[in-house]
Design an enzyme around this catalytic site. Sequence first.
Site, PDB file in Angstrom:
ATOM      1  N   LYS A 103      11.709   6.963 -26.718  1.00  0.00           N
ATOM      2  CA  LYS A 103      11.667   8.090 -27.644  1.00  0.00           C
ATOM      3  C   LYS A 103      12.029   7.734 -29.081  1.00  0.00           C
ATOM      4  CE  LYS A 103      14.683  10.232 -25.253  1.00  0.00           C
ATOM      5  NZ  LYS A 103      15.594  11.120 -24.535  1.00  0.00           N
ATOM      6  N   ASP A 156      19.108  18.619 -22.273  1.00  0.00           N
ATOM      7  CA  ASP A 156      19.597  17.497 -21.470  1.00  0.00           C
ATOM      8  C   ASP A 156      21.115  17.489 -21.382  1.00  0.00           C
ATOM      9  OD1 ASP A 156      16.930  17.062 -21.730  1.00  0.00           O
ATOM     10  OD2 ASP A 156      17.113  15.276 -22.996  1.00  0.00           O
ATOM     11  N   GLU A 173       8.776  22.638 -20.786  1.00  0.00           N
ATOM     12  CA  GLU A 173       8.822  21.373 -21.534  1.00  0.00           C
ATOM     13  C   GLU A 173       8.595  21.611 -23.011  1.00  0.00           C
ATOM     14  OE1 GLU A 173      10.533  18.845 -20.466  1.00  0.00           O
ATOM     15  OE2 GLU A 173       9.261  18.814 -18.696  1.00  0.00           O
ATOM     16  N   HIS A 174       9.393  20.935 -23.826  1.00  0.00           N
ATOM     17  CA  HIS A 174       9.260  21.004 -25.284  1.00  0.00           C
ATOM     18  C   HIS A 174       9.355  22.438 -25.804  1.00  0.00           C
ATOM     19  CE1 HIS A 174       8.420  16.841 -26.393  1.00  0.00           C
ATOM     20  NE2 HIS A 174       7.738  16.745 -25.265  1.00  0.00           N
ATOM     21  N   ASP A 222      12.770  23.963 -25.715  1.00  0.00           N
ATOM     22  CA  ASP A 222      14.189  24.253 -26.020  1.00  0.00           C
ATOM     23  C   ASP A 222      14.423  24.296 -27.529  1.00  0.00           C
ATOM     24  OD1 ASP A 222      13.840  21.465 -26.154  1.00  0.00           O
ATOM     25  OD2 ASP A 222      15.739  20.989 -25.159  1.00  0.00           O
ATOM     26  N   GLY A 275      12.184   9.807 -18.962  1.00  0.00           N
ATOM     27  CA  GLY A 275      12.106  11.269 -18.989  1.00  0.00           C
ATOM     28  C   GLY A 275      13.135  11.938 -18.099  1.00  0.00           C
ATOM     29  N   SER A 277      16.465  11.655 -18.765  1.00  0.00           N
ATOM     30  CA  SER A 277      17.632  11.933 -19.578  1.00  0.00           C
ATOM     31  C   SER A 277      18.776  10.944 -19.417  1.00  0.00           C
ATOM     32  CB  SER A 277      18.119  13.331 -19.181  1.00  0.00           C
ATOM     33  OG  SER A 277      18.617  13.968 -20.259  1.00  0.00           O
ATOM     34  N   SER A 278      18.412   9.663 -19.337  1.00  0.00           N
ATOM     35  CA  SER A 278      19.473   8.650 -19.242  1.00  0.00           C
ATOM     36  C   SER A 278      20.333   8.662 -20.502  1.00  0.00           C
ATOM     37  CB  SER A 278      18.863   7.258 -19.032  1.00  0.00           C
ATOM     38  OG  SER A 278      17.984   6.957 -20.095  1.00  0.00           O
ATOM     39  N   ARG A 288      18.834  14.329 -15.432  1.00  0.00           N
ATOM     40  CA  ARG A 288      18.240  15.591 -14.966  1.00  0.00           C
ATOM     41  C   ARG A 288      16.742  15.440 -14.793  1.00  0.00           C
ATOM     42  NH1 ARG A 288      14.714  15.235 -18.052  1.00  0.00           N
ATOM     43  NH2 ARG A 288      14.692  15.611 -20.270  1.00  0.00           N
TER      44      ARG A 288
HETATM   45  C1  GLA Z   1      13.814  15.535 -24.484  1.00  0.00           C
HETATM   46  C2  GLA Z   1      14.800  16.340 -25.338  1.00  0.00           C
HETATM   47  C3  GLA Z   1      14.969  17.751 -24.789  1.00  0.00           C
HETATM   48  C4  GLA Z   1      13.618  18.425 -24.565  1.00  0.00           C
HETATM   49  C5  GLA Z   1      12.671  17.516 -23.786  1.00  0.00           C
HETATM   50  C6  GLA Z   1      11.287  18.071 -23.679  1.00  0.00           C
HETATM   51  O1  GLA Z   1      14.355  15.302 -23.226  1.00  0.00           O
HETATM   52  O2  GLA Z   1      16.058  15.707 -25.382  1.00  0.00           O
HETATM   53  O3  GLA Z   1      15.788  18.495 -25.659  1.00  0.00           O
HETATM   54  O4  GLA Z   1      13.054  18.838 -25.778  1.00  0.00           O
HETATM   55  O5  GLA Z   1      12.585  16.225 -24.373  1.00  0.00           O
HETATM   56  O6  GLA Z   1      11.287  19.241 -22.940  1.00  0.00           O
END
Ligand code: GLA
Length: 492
Positions: free
Chosen positions: A264, A220, A52-53, A55, A145, A147-148, A46
Amino acid sequence: MDFVEVVESIREIYDQDQTPKYDMIAQRFFQEYNEWPEFFARAPGRVNLIGEHIDYSGYPVLPMALDRDTVIAVRRITGQTVHLKNVQRSKFPEASFTLDPKFPEEHSWISYFVAGYRSVLEKIPEEQRTGMLIMVDGDVPIASGLSSSASFTVCSALATLYANSSGKISYKEHLPEDHPKSKNILEDYYVASTRITKIQLSELTTRFERMVGMACGGMDQAISILAEQGTASFIEFNPIRLDPVPLPSGLTFVIANSLTPSAKVLTVATRYNKRVVECRLAVALIAKHFNMPSIPKTLKEVQEELGRNFDEMILVVTENIPEEEYTTAQLEEIFGTILINVVKDIQFADVVLNNNTSYRPRQRALHVYSESKRVYEFREICSNSKDGERLGQLMTESHLSCRDLYECSSEQLEILIGLAMEGGALGSRLTGAGWGGCCISLVRNEQLPELYAKMLKFYENNPLVTDDNVIFSTLPCRGACILESKYFTWAD
Ligand code: GLA
């Protein structure tokens, strides 16, 4: 009650034909196992447009699914073993495990497979569990960033769920008569399993992916499962809800990779998980100031408790939480207890406390409240005025907040975003967790050539460029689904 669908052709998934990709995976499957796969599971990566940051603080986000995804080819076998192989075998070594695998002690790609696998296991009676042959492939850029990791976790959960179910189920037969979809769905609309709804699958995969090491929110996994073709999604949490958001025409979102990997899990104690802890510290400081009888869990809960709007919450934070960093000792004095007691229900909080000596709750809370406000405005504009100029401004404001208040940008991201703005972007921002990875820029279609020309400078003579995937745009794709391989000519 929506369940993950089983589709019959690749065309139902992508805007562009991706048959060669599936043919290649099937061929590799045959080379390795001397049999053809029975089905494919696929789950998209996605890109987050804004939000951002926030959720994990309980606030809505606004991502869209990419046409890049993880694809897993599967064949059920008798016996008690799951054989796991990857198309890129030198990078991702193979593994085999039992039908009840433990998390590997060392972090690797297999951890994500096990997270997905285990997330659905409790819903599958032991006597129904089956061995599997598996071949994994994916084209979501790793650690960028996009979401792999969630796309892999979700895909593995879905592959496991379908392999351990009794086959596709007619959706129509399972819908209550008064369900809005029951009147107009096609006869041949099938779902993978009615054991787990899409929303439950989002919650389960989030919970299990956290075990890999990151105290992630649910964005994600939710977008990878729930996304609808052609629209972005406004996703709310606790409980998860999704509202499609139409994207304005005449504008394109361009994704560009800063080529600084955002690994991460390896930096989690001083970056991502530290931010989760800092948000909770802000909650605790506000709760203390207002003498709340107990500490709410999220910045959203504390806002609800006080019944104030975002601007008022920004004032509450500005007036009551000083700008300077707090040391552990200062915080312990304020709370009258050791710090772990304030954050102990956060996964891995102990590791964060062991690796840090100071925190910035004010800056983090200011980011969360201002960013959440922007998400609502962004959605409103997409649905009504479609004012591209303002959407761009919101993205840029979001980035500045991520950079200055949340401190999750990087040098390379700054250069790339600068080039995007010089190239005529209406706005540009880091996307995903940050500290590297990709940025997303909004641009008018007629401005695209100039934007590309500027941004491509970043990649000229850059030894880190290995393929064409460093800069691209995509239409919003649909969420995860199963593709039955009997529709392919090679599998007869
Ligand atoms: C990562 C986390 C998500 C979200 C983003 C930042 O992708 O998996 O849940 O917190 O960082 O928005």
